[in-house]
Design a protein around this motif. Structure first.
Motif, PDB file in Angstrom:
ATOM      1  N   MET A  19      51.731  16.817  30.015  1.00  0.00           N
ATOM      2  CA  MET A  19      51.289  16.709  31.404  1.00  0.00           C
ATOM      3  C   MET A  19      52.476  16.880  32.345  1.00  0.00           C
ATOM      4  O   MET A  19      53.517  16.265  32.149  1.00  0.00           O
ATOM      5  N   LEU A  20      52.310  17.703  33.362  1.00  0.00           N
ATOM      6  CA  LEU A  20      53.363  17.946  34.350  1.00  0.00           C
ATOM      7  C   LEU A  20      53.070  17.170  35.627  1.00  0.00           C
ATOM      8  O   LEU A  20      51.974  17.270  36.194  1.00  0.00           O
ATOM      9  N   VAL A  21      54.055  16.401  36.065  1.00  0.00           N
ATOM     10  CA  VAL A  21      53.964  15.672  37.331  1.00  0.00           C
ATOM     11  C   VAL A  21      55.054  16.195  38.253  1.00  0.00           C
ATOM     12  O   VAL A  21      56.222  16.290  37.859  1.00  0.00           O
ATOM     13  N   LEU A  22      54.675  16.547  39.470  1.00  0.00           N
ATOM     14  CA  LEU A  22      55.631  17.008  40.481  1.00  0.00           C
ATOM     15  C   LEU A  22      55.964  15.837  41.390  1.00  0.00           C
ATOM     16  O   LEU A  22      55.067  15.159  41.899  1.00  0.00           O
ATOM     17  N   GLY A  23      57.270  15.577  41.582  1.00  0.00           N
ATOM     18  CA  GLY A  23      57.711  14.460  42.400  1.00  0.00           C
ATOM     19  C   GLY A  23      58.443  14.919  43.646  1.00  0.00           C
ATOM     20  O   GLY A  23      59.302  15.799  43.580  1.00  0.00           O
ATOM     21  N   ILE A  24      58.098  14.316  44.779  1.00  0.00           N
ATOM     22  CA  ILE A  24      58.697  14.661  46.079  1.00  0.00           C
ATOM     23  C   ILE A  24      59.476  13.459  46.599  1.00  0.00           C
ATOM     24  O   ILE A  24      58.942  12.346  46.690  1.00  0.00           O
ATOM     25  N   GLU A  25      60.727  13.681  46.960  1.00  0.00           N
ATOM     26  CA  GLU A  25      61.606  12.626  47.476  1.00  0.00           C
ATOM     27  C   GLU A  25      62.161  13.029  48.839  1.00  0.00           C
ATOM     28  O   GLU A  25      62.869  14.030  48.959  1.00  0.00           O
ATOM     29  N   THR A  26      61.784  12.258  49.890  1.00  0.00           N
ATOM     30  CA  THR A  26      62.316  12.514  51.238  1.00  0.00           C
ATOM     31  C   THR A  26      62.615  11.187  51.947  1.00  0.00           C
ATOM     32  O   THR A  26      62.401  11.077  53.146  1.00  0.00           O
ATOM     33  N   SER A  27      63.127  10.210  51.224  1.00  0.00           N
ATOM     34  CA  SER A  27      63.304   8.883  51.825  1.00  0.00           C
ATOM     35  C   SER A  27      64.468   8.808  52.806  1.00  0.00           C
ATOM     36  O   SER A  27      64.484   7.945  53.674  1.00  0.00           O
ATOM     37  N   CYS A  28      65.444   9.707  52.658  1.00  0.00           N
ATOM     38  CA  CYS A  28      66.621   9.643  53.533  1.00  0.00           C
ATOM     39  C   CYS A  28      67.059  11.058  53.922  1.00  0.00           C
ATOM     40  O   CYS A  28      66.371  11.719  54.694  1.00  0.00           O
ATOM     41  N   ASP A  29      68.166  11.529  53.369  1.00  0.00           N
ATOM     42  CA  ASP A  29      68.723  12.805  53.816  1.00  0.00           C
ATOM     43  C   ASP A  29      68.780  13.853  52.718  1.00  0.00           C
ATOM     44  O   ASP A  29      69.517  14.833  52.825  1.00  0.00           O
ATOM     45  N   GLU A  30      68.006  13.671  51.648  1.00  0.00           N
ATOM     46  CA  GLU A  30      67.931  14.683  50.608  1.00  0.00           C
ATOM     47  C   GLU A  30      66.479  15.112  50.452  1.00  0.00           C
ATOM     48  O   GLU A  30      65.597  14.273  50.232  1.00  0.00           O
ATOM     49  N   THR A  31      66.223  16.409  50.580  1.00  0.00           N
ATOM     50  CA  THR A  31      64.889  16.932  50.303  1.00  0.00           C
ATOM     51  C   THR A  31      64.892  17.337  48.838  1.00  0.00           C
ATOM     52  O   THR A  31      65.581  18.283  48.451  1.00  0.00           O
ATOM     53  N   ALA A  32      64.151  16.597  48.022  1.00  0.00           N
ATOM     54  CA  ALA A  32      64.249  16.795  46.576  1.00  0.00           C
ATOM     55  C   ALA A  32      62.866  16.909  45.948  1.00  0.00           C
ATOM     56  O   ALA A  32      61.942  16.181  46.320  1.00  0.00           O
ATOM     57  N   VAL A  33      62.756  17.812  44.984  1.00  0.00           N
ATOM     58  CA  VAL A  33      61.515  17.999  44.244  1.00  0.00           C
ATOM     59  C   VAL A  33      61.857  18.181  42.772  1.00  0.00           C
ATOM     60  O   VAL A  33      62.733  18.981  42.424  1.00  0.00           O
ATOM     61  N   GLY A  34      61.186  17.425  41.929  1.00  0.00           N
ATOM     62  CA  GLY A  34      61.403  17.545  40.491  1.00  0.00           C
ATOM     63  C   GLY A  34      60.080  17.627  39.762  1.00  0.00           C
ATOM     64  O   GLY A  34      59.052  17.167  40.259  1.00  0.00           O
ATOM     65  N   ILE A  35      60.103  18.205  38.587  1.00  0.00           N
ATOM     66  CA  ILE A  35      58.922  18.296  37.740  1.00  0.00           C
ATOM     67  C   ILE A  35      59.272  17.709  36.380  1.00  0.00           C
ATOM     68  O   ILE A  35      60.269  18.112  35.766  1.00  0.00           O
ATOM     69  N   VAL A  36      58.479  16.733  35.945  1.00  0.00           N
ATOM     70  CA  VAL A  36      58.700  16.045  34.674  1.00  0.00           C
ATOM     71  C   VAL A  36      57.489  16.238  33.774  1.00  0.00           C
ATOM     72  O   VAL A  36      56.344  16.145  34.230  1.00  0.00           O
ATOM     73  N   GLU A  37      57.769  16.494  32.520  1.00  0.00           N
ATOM     74  CA  GLU A  37      56.709  16.698  31.535  1.00  0.00           C
ATOM     75  C   GLU A  37      56.605  15.474  30.630  1.00  0.00           C
ATOM     76  O   GLU A  37      57.609  15.012  30.063  1.00  0.00           O
ATOM     77  N   ASP A  38      55.377  14.959  30.503  1.00  0.00           N
ATOM     78  CA  ASP A  38      55.086  13.861  29.577  1.00  0.00           C
ATOM     79  C   ASP A  38      56.027  12.668  29.750  1.00  0.00           C
ATOM     80  O   ASP A  38      56.493  12.082  28.775  1.00  0.00           O
TER      81      ASP A  38
END
Length: 351
Positions: free
Chosen positions: A1-20
């Motif tokens: 299963m692939l989950v896409l994660g979005i992080e914008t809590s401060c000053d980094e625009t970050a996106v990651g994808i984790v499997e299982d």
């Protein structure tokens, strides 16, 4: 299963994808350091506007690096708090749009918990009980991850102690600015301190022997500034590397002592370090030495997983999904979201 994660809590625009839950497929960070450097710190409005511009291209790049399409993603995780209100809202709104448009589960992630759970991406499942030292730009705290008391529930965090004033990252930034170093201050002080003498200046170790697991850094900052002004008034040359090393050592001394003491007091043999300040080379080395002496186990992720990133959010989201804790589309940002979700132990020293 692939989950896409979005992080914008401060000053980094970050996106990651984790499997299982445990495998990083991509971890893309669009840094805003150059935007905020002229101000010596994060400007909330600037950060929010940059997130608006950077979020979509960062998502697209993360998908490319993961070798998948949006159609392959099975859930959307997003940092819902804590953090800067405007910055959080950009990420939450973007995640809602993706979840609604693709009819995918939406997962509201606690930013601080995600920092701790990033360790599972290198070390596998975190088996409670675990002591966690969470140190970042806005947070410094000690917590313990405990076994769930209800079948199927996630392990919960119990607060042991926290900073009563400034967080470690804030202290690094402020002293770096006073020393005329760049932003962000933590990496600059870490770099400069490597050529300095950590015993050159006898800076205080606030709350070092107070019997609690709390931290205080405001007085240490004041002591550093007063020492520099005293030396300047006396016409003495100041070795900035020595100042940086001595200041850093004072912070590290207290953090290592309290984290190791908490683990010893509670009879726990595993300590996790999490958050951006956990990337500090001196803190990592000192904590590793201390845990080796006690026969304990230290889990500290690679530097790229310590600083704000999307993979940690995806991992934390995957844990929520596995526990059946899916958010509604009415999910809102909570700038003050706490890490601890269990009540304090009245028998333990927390204040």
């Amino acid at each position: 299963m692939l989950v896409l994660g979005i992080e914008t809590s401060c000053d980094e625009t970050a996106v990651g994808i984790v499997e299982d839950r445990f495998t990083v497929r991509s971890n893309v960070v669009a840094s805003q350091v150059d935007l905020h450097a002229p101000f010596g710190g994060v400007v909330p409005e600037v950060a929010a506007r940059a997130h608006l511009e950077l979020l979509q291209p960062t998502i697209e790049r993360s998908l490319v690096e993961a070798g998948c399409r949006l159609e392959d993603v099975e859930a959307i995780a997003v940092t819902a708090g804590p953090g800067l209100a405007g910055a959080l809202l950009v990420g939450v709104a973007g995640a809602k749009g993706l979840a609604l448009g693709r009819d995918l589960p939406l997962l509201g992630v606690n930013h601080l918990r995600a920092h701790v759970e990033a360790a599972q991406l290198e070390f596998g499942e975190l088996e409670p009980p675990v002591v966690a030292l969470v140190v970042s730009g806005g947070h410094t705290s000690l917590v313990v991850l405990e076994e769930p008391t209800v079948d199927g529930a996630r392990p919960g965090f119990r607060q042991l102690g926290s900073t009563i004033d400034d967080a470690a990252g804030e202290a690094f930034d402020k002293i770096a600015r006073f020393l005329g170093l760049g932003y962000p201050g933590g990496p600059e002080i870490d770099r400069l301190a490597r050529s300095g003498d950590p015993t050159a200046h006898d800076f205080p170790r606030p709350l070092a022997g107070d019997g609690t697991y709390n931290f205080s850094l405001s007085g240490l900052k004041t002591a550093v500034i007063r020492e520099l002004r005293r030396l300047e008034a006396a016409g003495r040359e100041v070795d900035l590397a020595d100042v940086a090393a001595s200041f850093q050592e004072a912070i590290v001394d207290v953090q290592v002592d309290k984290a190791v003491r908490a683990a010893t007091d509670l009879g726990i043999d595993t300590v996790v370090m999490a958050g951006g300040v956990a990337a500090n080379s001196r803190l990592r080395a000192r904590m590793a030495d201390a845990m080796e002496r006690t026969g304990g186990r230290l889990l500290v992720p690679h530097v790229q997983l310590c600083t704000d990133n999307g993979a940690m959010v995806a991992a934390a989201g995957a844990n929520l999904l596995a526990a059946g804790q899916v958010a509604e589309l009415s999910l809102s940002a909570d700038p003050n979201m706490p890490l601890a979700d269990l009540p304090p132990d009245p028998a333990g020293p927390t204040s």
